[in-house]
Motif scaffolding. Sequence first.
Motif, PDB file in Angstrom:
ATOM      1  N   GLU A   1     103.914 -57.424  53.565  1.00  0.00           N
ATOM      2  CA  GLU A   1     103.217 -56.455  52.555  1.00  0.00           C
ATOM      3  C   GLU A   1     103.450 -54.982  53.164  1.00  0.00           C
ATOM      4  O   GLU A   1     103.577 -54.814  54.568  1.00  0.00           O
ATOM      5  CB  GLU A   1     101.699 -56.933  52.205  1.00  0.00           C
ATOM      6  CG  GLU A   1     101.730 -58.214  51.789  1.00  0.00           C
ATOM      7  CD  GLU A   1     100.344 -58.657  51.290  1.00  0.00           C
ATOM      8  OE1 GLU A   1      99.506 -57.645  51.764  1.00  0.00           O
ATOM      9  OE2 GLU A   1      99.951 -59.715  50.815  1.00  0.00           O
ATOM     10  N   ARG A   2     103.303 -54.073  52.214  1.00  0.00           N
ATOM     11  CA  ARG A   2     103.044 -52.685  52.927  1.00  0.00           C
ATOM     12  C   ARG A   2     102.312 -52.087  51.744  1.00  0.00           C
ATOM     13  O   ARG A   2     101.978 -52.466  50.707  1.00  0.00           O
ATOM     14  CB  ARG A   2     104.624 -52.102  52.991  1.00  0.00           C
ATOM     15  CG  ARG A   2     105.385 -52.004  51.799  1.00  0.00           C
ATOM     16  CD  ARG A   2     106.646 -51.163  51.935  1.00  0.00           C
ATOM     17  NE  ARG A   2     106.369 -49.757  52.585  1.00  0.00           N
ATOM     18  CZ  ARG A   2     107.418 -49.130  52.927  1.00  0.00           C
ATOM     19  NH1 ARG A   2     108.651 -49.556  52.824  1.00  0.00           N
ATOM     20  NH2 ARG A   2     107.272 -47.763  53.291  1.00  0.00           N
ATOM     21  N   TYR A   3     101.859 -50.776  52.373  1.00  0.00           N
ATOM     22  CA  TYR A   3     100.817 -50.016  51.242  1.00  0.00           C
ATOM     23  C   TYR A   3     101.733 -49.137  50.486  1.00  0.00           C
ATOM     24  O   TYR A   3     102.709 -48.488  51.089  1.00  0.00           O
ATOM     25  CB  TYR A   3     100.113 -49.110  52.097  1.00  0.00           C
ATOM     26  CG  TYR A   3      98.832 -49.671  52.894  1.00  0.00           C
ATOM     27  CD1 TYR A   3      98.078 -50.732  52.210  1.00  0.00           C
ATOM     28  CD2 TYR A   3      98.604 -49.781  54.108  1.00  0.00           C
ATOM     29  CE1 TYR A   3      97.357 -51.283  52.899  1.00  0.00           C
ATOM     30  CE2 TYR A   3      97.632 -50.393  54.738  1.00  0.00           C
ATOM     31  CZ  TYR A   3      96.940 -51.407  54.386  1.00  0.00           C
ATOM     32  OH  TYR A   3      96.018 -52.034  55.014  1.00  0.00           O
ATOM     33  N   GLY A   4     101.623 -49.111  49.094  1.00  0.00           N
ATOM     34  CA  GLY A   4     102.345 -48.618  47.967  1.00  0.00           C
ATOM     35  C   GLY A   4     101.964 -47.409  47.582  1.00  0.00           C
ATOM     36  O   GLY A   4     102.604 -46.463  46.992  1.00  0.00           O
ATOM     37  N   SER A   5     100.487 -47.143  47.883  1.00  0.00           N
ATOM     38  CA  SER A   5      99.893 -46.112  47.065  1.00  0.00           C
ATOM     39  C   SER A   5      98.606 -45.782  47.921  1.00  0.00           C
ATOM     40  O   SER A   5      98.017 -46.852  48.781  1.00  0.00           O
ATOM     41  CB  SER A   5      99.432 -46.449  45.578  1.00  0.00           C
ATOM     42  OG  SER A   5      98.400 -47.251  45.667  1.00  0.00           O
ATOM     43  N   ILE A   6      97.897 -44.730  47.562  1.00  0.00           N
ATOM     44  CA  ILE A   6      96.791 -44.390  48.431  1.00  0.00           C
ATOM     45  C   ILE A   6      95.718 -45.170  47.962  1.00  0.00           C
ATOM     46  O   ILE A   6      94.716 -45.667  48.737  1.00  0.00           O
ATOM     47  CB  ILE A   6      96.395 -42.927  48.049  1.00  0.00           C
ATOM     48  CG1 ILE A   6      95.246 -42.412  49.294  1.00  0.00           C
ATOM     49  CG2 ILE A   6      95.894 -42.622  46.650  1.00  0.00           C
ATOM     50  CD1 ILE A   6      95.153 -41.104  49.116  1.00  0.00           C
ATOM     51  N   GLY A   7      95.607 -45.725  46.924  1.00  0.00           N
ATOM     52  CA  GLY A   7      94.665 -46.734  46.478  1.00  0.00           C
ATOM     53  C   GLY A   7      94.782 -48.218  47.074  1.00  0.00           C
ATOM     54  O   GLY A   7      93.681 -48.248  47.455  1.00  0.00           O
ATOM     55  N   ASP A   8      96.112 -48.679  47.270  1.00  0.00           N
ATOM     56  CA  ASP A   8      96.340 -49.734  48.118  1.00  0.00           C
ATOM     57  C   ASP A   8      95.803 -49.508  49.533  1.00  0.00           C
ATOM     58  O   ASP A   8      95.183 -50.430  50.176  1.00  0.00           O
ATOM     59  CB  ASP A   8      97.662 -50.160  48.126  1.00  0.00           C
ATOM     60  CG  ASP A   8      98.036 -50.470  46.912  1.00  0.00           C
ATOM     61  OD1 ASP A   8      97.366 -50.939  46.066  1.00  0.00           O
ATOM     62  OD2 ASP A   8      99.745 -50.533  46.518  1.00  0.00           O
ATOM     63  N   MET A   9      96.196 -48.198  50.140  1.00  0.00           N
ATOM     64  CA  MET A   9      95.719 -48.179  51.598  1.00  0.00           C
ATOM     65  C   MET A   9      94.357 -47.774  51.734  1.00  0.00           C
ATOM     66  O   MET A   9      93.647 -48.338  52.747  1.00  0.00           O
ATOM     67  CB  MET A   9      96.499 -46.881  51.997  1.00  0.00           C
ATOM     68  CG  MET A   9      96.325 -46.578  53.588  1.00  0.00           C
ATOM     69  SD  MET A   9      97.552 -45.551  54.007  1.00  0.00           S
ATOM     70  CE  MET A   9      97.148 -44.006  53.607  1.00  0.00           C
ATOM     71  N   ARG A  10      93.486 -47.270  50.793  1.00  0.00           N
ATOM     72  CA  ARG A  10      92.198 -47.093  50.843  1.00  0.00           C
ATOM     73  C   ARG A  10      91.558 -48.415  50.617  1.00  0.00           C
ATOM     74  O   ARG A  10      90.408 -48.962  51.550  1.00  0.00           O
ATOM     75  CB  ARG A  10      91.665 -46.192  49.517  1.00  0.00           C
ATOM     76  CG  ARG A  10      90.128 -46.020  49.774  1.00  0.00           C
ATOM     77  CD  ARG A  10      89.828 -44.832  48.815  1.00  0.00           C
ATOM     78  NE  ARG A  10      90.239 -45.106  47.370  1.00  0.00           N
ATOM     79  CZ  ARG A  10      91.069 -44.320  46.524  1.00  0.00           C
ATOM     80  NH1 ARG A  10      91.360 -43.265  47.037  1.00  0.00           N
ATOM     81  NH2 ARG A  10      91.339 -44.783  45.480  1.00  0.00           N
ATOM     82  N   ALA A  11      91.996 -49.218  49.952  1.00  0.00           N
ATOM     83  CA  ALA A  11      91.302 -50.945  49.774  1.00  0.00           C
ATOM     84  C   ALA A  11      91.664 -51.449  50.955  1.00  0.00           C
ATOM     85  O   ALA A  11      90.951 -52.592  51.245  1.00  0.00           O
ATOM     86  CB  ALA A  11      92.041 -51.573  48.628  1.00  0.00           C
TER      87      ALA A  11
END
Length: 465
Positions: A135-145
């Motif tokens: 997996e990898r972070y695709g958006s700031i929302g994903d990264m914040r979560a």
Amino acid sequence: MRRARWKSSGIFLVFAVMLAASQPLAAEVVTDRFAFVIGNGAYERLGDNEPVMNSPLNLLTPRADALGYVEALEDMNWDVINTSFSDRSLRSIENDLDVASTKITEGSEVLFVFNGHGFSDDGKNYLVGVPGSGERYGSIGDMRAGSITLEEVIRKLNVGRPSRIVLIINACGDEPLVSEASRAPVRPRFDDVDNEILVLYSSSPRGIAYDIMNNSEREELLRGDQSVGMLDSLDLEDLPTDELSTEIYSLFSRNLLPVISDKRPLLSIFTDVRLAVEAQSVFAASDRDLPILGWRQIPHVLYDTIDGSFSLSEPKVSGPVGSASSDWRQDAQICRIDPEKRDEALALRDQGLVVEGPEKNVVNACILEAALSDLGIAALGFDADGKSVIVSRTNTASAFRSQDRIARVNVVLEGQPRARYSFQSLDDFRDMLAANYFLPGSKFVFGWRRADGTLPASGFEQRSF
């Protein structure tokens, strides 16, 4: 995003200068010390947990950084209370913190060290956990979560009611892990925490934190052939160089780790590290063909409410105040509970018998402790951004509240014009109290506001000593 500064005009509170109330005597106690260390580097991994080779998301040095801190802290008798240090997800970080909080004793000191990616969003600072394999972070929302805030770290560490929590965050100030995450660290708020807090950041707001110095180090790390040992301090005239093949740490850690055990205050060490990191980052930027202006790494203090000095190498000791005959010259805290000892220091000050040097510092320390006790203040910090003194802890009788800000003080002495004081450092405030408090006929007018920006209640009685 910058924190709005409040103006210091508004309500003033006038305090009488009174005798310090007697308090119970305490025995000498060496404070427990606990540490929690993380090194997150593998932010993009294959399904078998192997890091993706040459991924721009991955960092090469956090694991070595974390192990370096663990070794150094254990050598200084810190109790490292987490057992897994590298590539921790949000859930594992939260679980580890919950377990660690059960080991923290009341009144202890706690140190949290994070090496990895960080970013800010919507007024909060985040430390990024690693996503799942594949997996990898695709958006700031994903990264914040998948990230934990500084406030949540403090909240979890504070469950055991330590007296002091110190965070060392080795991460970029403006982390472009995803395109939207281009915000600088903001000043955190710990409104529900009344203990001392220090947050040190390895980079400046909107700044970068370099994990390696140059491409030679990158190739060496990817080959896995670095030798074991500590990187010594670097001479600028020798950089850049390929002679860096000891244990390769991030730019910040390679400067902090060799001096972390020095027997001096952490902020003094941090000042030296800041200068070295900023100078060396010029070479790191140059190796990447980046413009030096705007790409230097400048460590900074994000938050500080430490009262007095804090040393990683020397545990805090509550001084021996077991009898009224104790020497205030050895322990200024005695002056909080013994008016006679305070009066001895006042006599030396007011008669001008001690002018400068170490003796004056001892006298001032006694008067300062007595003055703070009189004001009901247990601990102080300083907001360098807002040029204001922070009231970190108070007793129940104090008119101040935790996290109140004092921007200025007017001092009225009998037969003299009013003197107005503003503060560039906490020492300025301490010197002002030591020089003027308990003078006959003195009156102190504090210009201050609550932490939330509201004014204190009005109608306080104006009294003089």
